[in-house]
Write a protein that holds these residues in place. Sequence first.
Motif, PDB file in Angstrom:
ATOM      1  N   GLN A  65       0.834  -1.201   0.000  1.00 18.32           N
ATOM      2  CA  GLN A  65       0.000   0.000   0.000  1.00 18.32           C
ATOM      3  C   GLN A  65       0.874   1.258   0.000  1.00 18.32           C
ATOM      4  O   GLN A  65       1.857   1.335   0.755  1.00 18.32           O
TER       5      GLN A  65
ATOM      6  N   SER B  74       0.230   4.068   1.236  1.00 17.85           N
ATOM      7  CA  SER B  74       0.162   4.712   2.551  1.00 17.85           C
ATOM      8  C   SER B  74       1.220   4.165   3.507  1.00 17.85           C
ATOM      9  O   SER B  74       1.628   4.860   4.450  1.00 17.85           O
TER      10      SER B  74
ATOM     11  N   GLU C 147      -2.475   9.949  -2.126  1.00 18.26           N
ATOM     12  CA  GLU C 147      -2.823   8.550  -2.360  1.00 18.26           C
ATOM     13  C   GLU C 147      -3.190   8.287  -3.809  1.00 18.26           C
ATOM     14  O   GLU C 147      -2.717   7.314  -4.422  1.00 18.26           O
ATOM     15  N   ARG C 148      -4.047   9.135  -4.384  1.00 22.94           N
ATOM     16  CA  ARG C 148      -4.508   8.888  -5.752  1.00 22.94           C
ATOM     17  C   ARG C 148      -3.361   8.974  -6.740  1.00 22.94           C
ATOM     18  O   ARG C 148      -3.239   8.153  -7.651  1.00 22.94           O
TER      19      ARG C 148
ATOM     20  N   LYS D 207      -0.234   8.562  -5.976  1.00 25.14           N
ATOM     21  CA  LYS D 207       0.893   7.757  -5.478  1.00 25.14           C
ATOM     22  C   LYS D 207       2.179   8.581  -5.475  1.00 25.14           C
ATOM     23  O   LYS D 207       3.239   8.136  -5.939  1.00 25.14           O
TER      24      LYS D 207
END
Length: 620
Positions: A353, A355, A537-538, A540
Motif C-alpha cells: 500500500q 500509505s 494517495e490517488r 501515489k
Amino acid sequence: METTAWNLDIGATVSGTTGTGFRVWAPKAQSMVVQLVSARGKEERVALLQEQSGYFSGMVNGVAAGDRYLYLKDSGTGRPDPASRFQPDGVHGASQVVDPRLFTWHDKHWQGIRQEEYVIYELHVGTFSREGTFDGVIPLLDYLVNLGITAVEIMPVAQCPGRRNWGYDGVYLFAPQNNYGGPDGLKRLVDACHAHGLAVILDVVYNHFGPEGNYSGEFGYYTTDRYRTPWGAALNYDGPCSDPVNDFFIANALYWLHEYHIDTLRLDSVDWIFDLTARHFLQRLAEEVHRHGQMLGKRIYLIAEYDANDARLVRPAEQGGYGIDAQWNDGFHHSLRTLLTGETTGYYEDYGQFSQLVKAFENGFVYTGEYSAFRRRRHGGPSPEVPGSRFVVFSQNHDQIGNRKCGDRLAASVSHEQLLLAAGTVLLSPYIPLLFMGEEYGETAPFHYFVDHSDKQLIEAVRRGKAEEHASGACTGDPPDPAAESTFLDSHINLTLKREGRQACILKFYRRLLALRRKTPCLQVFDRNSIEVKGFERQKTLAVIRQTETSRVLCLFCFSDAAEEVMLILPPGKWEKLLDSSHPQWDGAGELAPRELHVAQGAVNIPMQPFSLAVYENRG
C-alpha cells in the motif's frame, strides 16, 4: 607497535617476552591441559590450574606468536580454543597464538565520524573483489570514497567452515576467516579504511553458533534448551551459568574495538537474543561499548537488526531503553519494494500500500500495533520520538537479495526509472542509508546463499531448508545449490569494469544523489519536528519537506505508472530544482516538473513523470 590498557582475559595472551597465558571457561571439565606445538615443531603438554569460577588458566613460558595449541578436557580429544584469535587450518584445526602488539597501526588520529554522517556500503569480502580477501578490498576503497560512501559494513568474518560462507555460520568469534587473510589482513583493511576517511562496521553474530566446528558445548554452558532459534540452539544469556556467557560475548565486542579498531558493530537478528533478566544483555553490551568508546576517545556505535518494531531498542537506558544507537528498518524496504514490484508473497503479503511508505517516512516503523496477516497477530509499536538517524534504510541488502529464490537483485525486477526512484527514496530519506555492493550501478550478478560444509548430512539439511524458505524470486525452477562452488562464483561482482550505457548512468545518478545529500544542509536534518511528510494517495506521490533555519528542501517521489500532478502549499519564495530523474541526462523521458517554482501565496501545481523524483531547494 601499539600498546593498550585493555586486555582480553580469555584465550591465549602473549605476556611480554616470557611466554603466553592461557585461560578458558570450562565448567564441564575436571581437568584441562593445553597441548602446544611451536612454530619449530616442538610439542608440549601443560596442565592448567582450575579456578573457582569454572575457568582454567596458566602461564607457559617460551610460547610466542605463531605457536599452535589445542585444549584437552579430561585427557580427551584436543579441541580449538573457543576464544581463539586465529584458526589457520579452519574450524577443526589447532588455534594459533596471536600477539596484537606486533601489528603497526597508522590511524592514531582517527576518531570516527558522527552517526548522522554515515552512508553505509555493505559488502561480502569473499565476493567483492577478484582476490576474495581483506587485502583485495583495499584497492577499491578509492572507488567507494568517490561514490560518496562514508562507512564500509563488512559481513561477518568470524571463522566459518570451509572457504565460502555468508559468515553467519561462524564458530570462532574472535578469529577472522583464514582464507580472507586472518587477523593481519583484517587489520590492514581497517587501517586503510581509516586512511581513506571511512568508518568500518563489522557484522557480528551473538544469537547462535554455526552448525559445524562448534565445540563450545564440550567446555561450558554456552547454549540453552529453554529457547530455540531458526538456526539451532539459543545462547544462554539468562539461565544457570550464564554470567560467563554474557562476559564472553561482551569481551568479543570490546576485542573488535580495541584490537581491530572497528568503529561500529552491526548486531545480527537481536530478536533471537533471549534474556529475561532485569538488565538485558543488549543494555549491558551497549553500556560497555560506549564506555570503552569514551576510553578510546572515538565515536563508536552499535547498530542492530531487529524485526520487532520496538523503539525500546534505541531509546536511551534512562528512558527505559537498551541504548543501541540505530536499527535496520525492514518495513521501509518492504514498503518500497512492493510498491515497485507488486510482489505480495511471503512476508511481503503485509505490504503493497502506498500509505505504508508514507508512514515509513512519517514514523519510521510501518507496523505500530496493527494486525499483521503474515504473523497472524498485532505487530510493532510507535516510534514518533525517535530521530531518523536511529534508523538504517535500504532498497537492497544481503538478506533481501540472498534469501530470494535465485538471489536476484532489484535490477532484475524493475525498470531503469524505478531503479533511480528507489535510489532516491533511500538516499534522500531522513534516515541513514545503506547500499549493498553493486547496486550503485545496477549490478546484474545475483547474490546467492552459499556454504562449504564438510558434513554431507548438514549440506542436505541446508539444501532442504533453503528450498523450503524461499517464497519469492524472479526465476523459475529449483534454487541454486548452496554447496556448489558455482553458486559462490556466480555471486562475484567486478568493480574494476568500466561502466557503460545504463550502468554508467545509474552510477552517475548515485554519485549525484550522494553529493546532494552531503552538500545540502536540509538533507542532513533528522529531527522529526523539522520534517513534513504528505502523501497523495490517488497520485501515489510522496512529498517530503526538510528545513533548517535558513533553507528548505522539497523531495517529490512519484510511484505512479502514469504522469501525475500534485498541488502543494509551500512557503513563499523561489524554489530551484536541484535534481529530476526524468531529465534526459538520466535517460529519462523528459522533465515535466518546472525548473523553478515561484510561490507567492497559496498552492502550486507540480506535474511529475511516472516513476520519477524531483528535488527543489528554497533558501528563504
